[in-house]
Design a protein around this motif. Sequence first.
Motif, PDB file in Angstrom:
ATOM      1  N   TYR A   1      -1.303   2.610   7.793  1.00  0.00           N
ATOM      2  CA  TYR A   1      -1.676   1.273   7.324  1.00  0.00           C
ATOM      3  C   TYR A   1      -1.738   0.254   8.463  1.00  0.00           C
ATOM      4  O   TYR A   1      -1.452  -0.922   8.269  1.00  0.00           O
ATOM      5  CB  TYR A   1      -0.704   0.809   6.249  1.00  0.00           C
ATOM      6  CG  TYR A   1      -0.646   1.760   5.093  1.00  0.00           C
ATOM      7  CD1 TYR A   1      -1.780   1.999   4.323  1.00  0.00           C
ATOM      8  CD2 TYR A   1       0.512   2.462   4.795  1.00  0.00           C
ATOM      9  CE1 TYR A   1      -1.752   2.890   3.279  1.00  0.00           C
ATOM     10  CE2 TYR A   1       0.555   3.347   3.737  1.00  0.00           C
ATOM     11  CZ  TYR A   1      -0.577   3.564   2.978  1.00  0.00           C
ATOM     12  OH  TYR A   1      -0.550   4.449   1.943  1.00  0.00           O
TER      13      TYR A   1
ATOM     14  N   PHE B   1      -6.817   2.062  -0.683  1.00  0.00           N
ATOM     15  CA  PHE B   1      -6.757   1.466   0.645  1.00  0.00           C
ATOM     16  C   PHE B   1      -7.910   0.495   0.869  1.00  0.00           C
ATOM     17  O   PHE B   1      -7.720  -0.622   1.355  1.00  0.00           O
ATOM     18  CB  PHE B   1      -6.785   2.575   1.705  1.00  0.00           C
ATOM     19  CG  PHE B   1      -6.935   2.084   3.114  1.00  0.00           C
ATOM     20  CD1 PHE B   1      -5.851   1.558   3.792  1.00  0.00           C
ATOM     21  CD2 PHE B   1      -8.168   2.126   3.761  1.00  0.00           C
ATOM     22  CE1 PHE B   1      -5.983   1.087   5.085  1.00  0.00           C
ATOM     23  CE2 PHE B   1      -8.313   1.666   5.051  1.00  0.00           C
ATOM     24  CZ  PHE B   1      -7.210   1.134   5.716  1.00  0.00           C
TER      25      PHE B   1
ATOM     26  N   GLN C   1       0.822  -1.209   0.000  1.00  0.00           N
ATOM     27  CA  GLN C   1       0.000   0.000   0.000  1.00  0.00           C
ATOM     28  C   GLN C   1       0.855   1.257   0.000  1.00  0.00           C
ATOM     29  O   GLN C   1       0.530   2.233  -0.676  1.00  0.00           O
ATOM     30  CB  GLN C   1      -0.941  -0.011   1.205  1.00  0.00           C
ATOM     31  CG  GLN C   1      -2.097  -1.002   1.055  1.00  0.00           C
ATOM     32  CD  GLN C   1      -3.030  -0.992   2.247  1.00  0.00           C
ATOM     33  OE1 GLN C   1      -2.591  -0.902   3.377  1.00  0.00           O
ATOM     34  NE2 GLN C   1      -4.316  -1.100   1.996  1.00  0.00           N
TER      35      GLN C   1
END
Length: 483
Positions: free
Chosen positions: A83, A140, A35
């Motif tokens: 994250y 995301f 990510q």
Amino acid sequence: MDSGTSNVDNTHFSVSVRRNRRLLKNHESLVALFQVATDILVAASLLFIFTWSKLESFPPAYRVLTVITICSLWFIYSSRGVYRQSSGYVRGCLRLSSAWLMLILLLTFIGFITKTSEIFSREILLTWAASILVVQNLSFCLVSYLSKKYKESFGHHLPVMIIGTGSVAQHLVESLNKNRWLPDKVIGCVKSLDKDQTTTVGNVNVLGGLENIRELIKEHDIRRIYIALPMEASKQIEGVNFDLLDENVDVIWAPDIFALNLLNHSVREVAGIPLISLNESPLTSSKVSMIMKGIMDRSIAAIALIMLSPLMLWVAYKVKQSSPGPVFFKQDRHGWDGKVIKVWKFRSMKLHEETNGEVKQATKEDPRITDIGRLIRRTSIDELPQLINVLQGTMSLVGPRPHAVAHNNYYSDKINAYLARHRIKPGITGLAQINGYRGETETIDKMEKRVEYDLNYINNWSLGLDVKILIKTPMSLLSKDVY
């Protein structure tokens, strides 16, 4: 189980040999790294695309902006825990959005101090900033969803056992079994004392005691063990760890530091040694956060002073007419780290002498308060000159309200951890104020509640929390408990 001196002594050699190894490790998942890489690629690519489509080139200034963005994104996103995989979609998107806003504010500040903002196209930068916000949130959610489905379909549970039956053990049971991102599945707990009569911890059973832990490991095919014993059982923890070295299981210690009175606690490493901060100011633990808070404070304070200047001039005129004395009232109060500062306010009372240096709080129908003073106190307009304190750097827009030095001397011996509220800059408004604890604190209970909110603010401080408090502050001004 034998956890005697001989076993403990035998561990000293191995510990000294491994001293140069890092004790704190980054357990970043491949999903989180993917990510981060995706967001960096998206940010750089979209800046290139928007710039090329408008200018038909990619000038050096935009290349420098790309490099600064990549470095800042990596640092800010990592420090803000963007994250963190225990987050849900909504919380993750909010954390991601606030981190991107911080990055934009940082880039704006860099452009301001280097006087280079004029060489960039406003259209390109605004389009780029808005697009990144949308694309990163979509990315995301997509990656999180695919990762979740993969773990549900192909993931394997890791049988886990917890040594201990206290509050930390219960917290681990609930947290590990509810976290869909972790493979850990708590099978049961083991009691450390024979006299412990606990039969369940959370939603799992107590399987037995330490004396038969080896049999329990084999019976349930345990692959990982969490030691959740109180800190006074350090010798027992050392012995348990030694005895499990040949069982081919991961052993993780979960120290019960929450039994202590913590303030903005954190964990970091110096020269391979883990350090647990039990009491630390959030402004000293993160220089970037301190800078960002300072930028936000001074920017909003400067704009507010300009916009509110007509109102403040009118109030100054009315205060001067109300009674003899100065327009402003300056009082010694404790600021950050207990330093004494001069706090500015519009004078709302007639000039009077305090008895024996005592500072008496204003009360309802207090005869010392002037007519205009009653109005500006009820609406908190009397606090507006503290925007000058914010520009000076002695106060913040949001933080624990600064109390008079005499009040601090009085309450410090009566309320636990009262002076810990000085571990961050005092504010014009705060978490206690938007929850109704404004004005007079005529009882110890009310002051205790205010301090509780102040410490809660320090423990959970973030720029996002500051913004929420600023938004909610106007509604709190409708309180009828302010004199």
